[in-house]
Design an enzyme around this catalytic site. Structure first.
Site, PDB file in Angstrom:
ATOM      1  N   ASN A   9     102.275  54.504  -1.906  1.00 59.34           N
ATOM      2  CA  ASN A   9     100.863  55.021  -1.732  1.00 59.34           C
ATOM      3  C   ASN A   9     100.678  54.261  -0.243  1.00 59.34           C
ATOM      4  OD1 ASN A   9      97.983  55.476  -1.221  1.00 59.34           O
ATOM      5  ND2 ASN A   9      97.367  53.825  -2.619  1.00 59.34           N
ATOM      6  N   TRP A  10     100.590  55.269   0.663  1.00 56.84           N
ATOM      7  CA  TRP A  10     100.509  54.764   2.205  1.00 56.84           C
ATOM      8  C   TRP A  10      99.195  54.385   2.803  1.00 56.84           C
ATOM      9  CZ3 TRP A  10     104.260  58.668   5.107  1.00 56.84           C
ATOM     10  CH2 TRP A  10     105.690  58.649   4.706  1.00 56.84           C
ATOM     11  N   LYS A  11      98.176  54.919   1.985  1.00 55.66           N
ATOM     12  CA  LYS A  11      96.663  54.794   2.233  1.00 55.66           C
ATOM     13  C   LYS A  11      96.572  55.258   3.358  1.00 55.66           C
ATOM     14  CE  LYS A  11      96.923  50.480  -0.400  1.00 55.66           C
ATOM     15  NZ  LYS A  11      96.277  49.554  -0.870  1.00 55.66           N
ATOM     16  N   HIS A  96      91.586  55.338  -7.662  1.00 51.19           N
ATOM     17  CA  HIS A  96      92.414  54.269  -7.084  1.00 51.19           C
ATOM     18  C   HIS A  96      91.029  53.215  -6.861  1.00 51.19           C
ATOM     19  CE1 HIS A  96      93.970  51.482  -3.998  1.00 51.19           C
ATOM     20  NE2 HIS A  96      95.244  52.027  -4.666  1.00 51.19           N
ATOM     21  N   GLU A  98      90.348  51.256  -4.687  1.00 48.18           N
ATOM     22  CA  GLU A  98      89.629  51.552  -3.251  1.00 48.18           C
ATOM     23  C   GLU A  98      88.402  52.777  -3.164  1.00 48.18           C
ATOM     24  OE1 GLU A  98      93.050  51.674  -0.870  1.00 48.18           O
ATOM     25  OE2 GLU A  98      93.536  49.383  -1.387  1.00 48.18           O
ATOM     26  N   GLU A 168      96.572  48.666 -11.947  1.00 45.94           N
ATOM     27  CA  GLU A 168      96.446  47.930 -10.803  1.00 45.94           C
ATOM     28  C   GLU A 168      95.028  46.826 -10.804  1.00 45.94           C
ATOM     29  OE1 GLU A 168      98.276  50.651  -7.472  1.00 45.94           O
ATOM     30  OE2 GLU A 168      96.523  51.131  -7.734  1.00 45.94           O
ATOM     31  N   GLY A 174      97.000  44.430  -2.462  1.00 50.61           N
ATOM     32  CA  GLY A 174      97.057  43.982  -0.978  1.00 50.61           C
ATOM     33  C   GLY A 174      96.701  42.305  -0.755  1.00 50.61           C
ATOM     34  N   SER A 214     100.588  44.516  -5.101  1.00 54.74           N
ATOM     35  CA  SER A 214     101.407  43.503  -4.484  1.00 54.74           C
ATOM     36  C   SER A 214     102.735  43.488  -4.840  1.00 54.74           C
ATOM     37  CB  SER A 214     100.887  42.006  -4.250  1.00 54.74           C
ATOM     38  OG  SER A 214      99.749  42.154  -3.586  1.00 54.74           O
ATOM     39  N   GLY A 235     101.834  49.944  -2.347  1.00 48.14           N
ATOM     40  CA  GLY A 235     100.978  50.188  -1.174  1.00 48.14           C
ATOM     41  C   GLY A 235     101.775  49.556  -0.099  1.00 48.14           C
ATOM     42  N   GLY A 236     101.569  48.380   0.306  1.00 47.31           N
ATOM     43  CA  GLY A 236     102.198  47.864   1.776  1.00 47.31           C
ATOM     44  C   GLY A 236     103.409  47.728   1.781  1.00 47.31           C
TER      45      GLY A 236
HETATM   46  C1  PEP Z   1      97.927  50.236  -3.912  1.00 45.12           C
HETATM   47  O1  PEP Z   1      97.528  50.487  -2.983  1.00 45.12           O
HETATM   48  O2  PEP Z   1      97.807  51.109  -5.094  1.00 45.12           O
HETATM   49  C2  PEP Z   1      98.989  48.763  -3.986  1.00 45.12           C
HETATM   50  C3  PEP Z   1      99.078  48.158  -5.252  1.00 45.12           C
HETATM   51  O3  PEP Z   1      98.794  48.157  -2.763  1.00 45.12           O
HETATM   52  P1  PEP Z   1      99.721  46.905  -2.661  1.00 45.12           P
HETATM   53  O4  PEP Z   1     101.034  47.331  -3.007  1.00 45.12           O
HETATM   54  O5  PEP Z   1      99.739  46.849  -1.141  1.00 45.12           O
HETATM   55  O6  PEP Z   1      99.063  45.623  -3.245  1.00 45.12           O
END
Ligand code: PEP
Length: 251
Positions: A9-11, A96, A98, A168, A174, A214, A235-236
């Site tokens: 997930n590049w957000k 999600h 966010e 999640e 993040g 993470s 994500g990251g």
């Molecule tokens: C996400 O955006 O769904 C996520 C899990 O981000 P991260 O891996 O950066 O925690």
């Protein structure tokens, strides 16, 4: 046997050239991986990413990070599931954390997004997870159960078989803090039990439940080794080719 899925997930990250260079690096390093791989770039990049992957005969799928809760009409700025499908998106993230936090999405809105995406031939990845205070007060199972019941469990038997779930925990997204493999497995097993109670053992044994929060090159293997963890929503660490490749190879 459930085949694992690793989804990036590049957000709202990466400008066009950076995004295309990452897709190209991914394809150059593509192998006969032991898992399905999905990338969810920002929506304006979906079409070109899809074309690029198709031309490269890549097995990597492309998905979107959200879709509208309506099919069409006067909803300025929104993008419907049908539109995303028509430009090559085969998955979409729904709910999600966010979007729950900043757009106040929950309940019926998420149900509509799930139904519209399935109607458009896109597989939704339904995200759920508790906040830190909810875990600290030992309410995490109730919170996740409510999130499932108020949106995902409005799906019919036929619809649910097209869905993936991503657990999640919000406190792990993040933050660099990951749920321990035991904490994650405990919740995944709980979610699978909830699905079994509602839809039966057969559906529950087939549905994929991803872990997100993470995930990185150092913790992916142990997380993905848990019985009820069927891959990750990343994500990251999906923004850097080396870490994303290592995570894919951990599956
Ligand atoms: C996400 O955006 O769904 C996520 C899990 O981000 P991260 O891996 O950066 O925690």
């Amino acid at each position: 046997m459930r085949r694992k899925l690793v989804a990036g997930n590049w957000k709202m990250n990466l400008h066009w050239n950076e995004a295309m260079s990452l897709v190209s690096d991914l394809v150059k390093n593509e192998k006969d991986w032991n898992c399905d791989v999905l990338i969810c770039p920002p929506s304006p990049y979906v079409r070109h990413t899809f074309e690029f992957l198709k031309n490269a005969k890549s097995a990597i799928s492309v998905g979107a990070q959200d879709c509208a809760s309506s099919t069409d009409g006067a909803f300025t700025g929104e993008i419907s599931a049908g539109m995303l499908s028509s430009i090559g998106s085969s998955f979409v993230l729904v709910g999600h954390s966010e979007r729950r936090e900043y757009q106040g999405e929950r309940g019926e809105t998420l149900t509509k997004k799930l139904q519209h995406s399935i109607g458009a031939g896109i597989q939704p990845i339904f995200c759920c997870g508790e906040k830190l205070d909810e875990r600290q007060s030992n309410n995490h199972f109730d919170v996740v159960q409510t999130q499932l019941e108020e949106a995902l469990f409005a799906m019919s038997n036929e619809e649910i078989s097209k869905c993936t779930i991503a657990y999640e925990p919000v406190w792990a997204i993040g933050t660099g803090e990951t749920a321990s493999p035991e904490q994650a497995q405990e919740m995944h097993s709980f979610i699978r039990d909830q699905v079994a109670t509602k839809y039966g053992d057969d559906v529950a044994s087939r549905i994929r439940i991803l872990y997100g929060g993470s995930v990185n090159a150092g913790n992916a293997k142990e997380l993905f080794g848990q019985q009820d963890i069927d891959g990750g929503l990343v994500g990251g660490a999906s923004l850097k080719i080396d870490s994303f490749l290592q995570i894919i190879q951990s599956a």
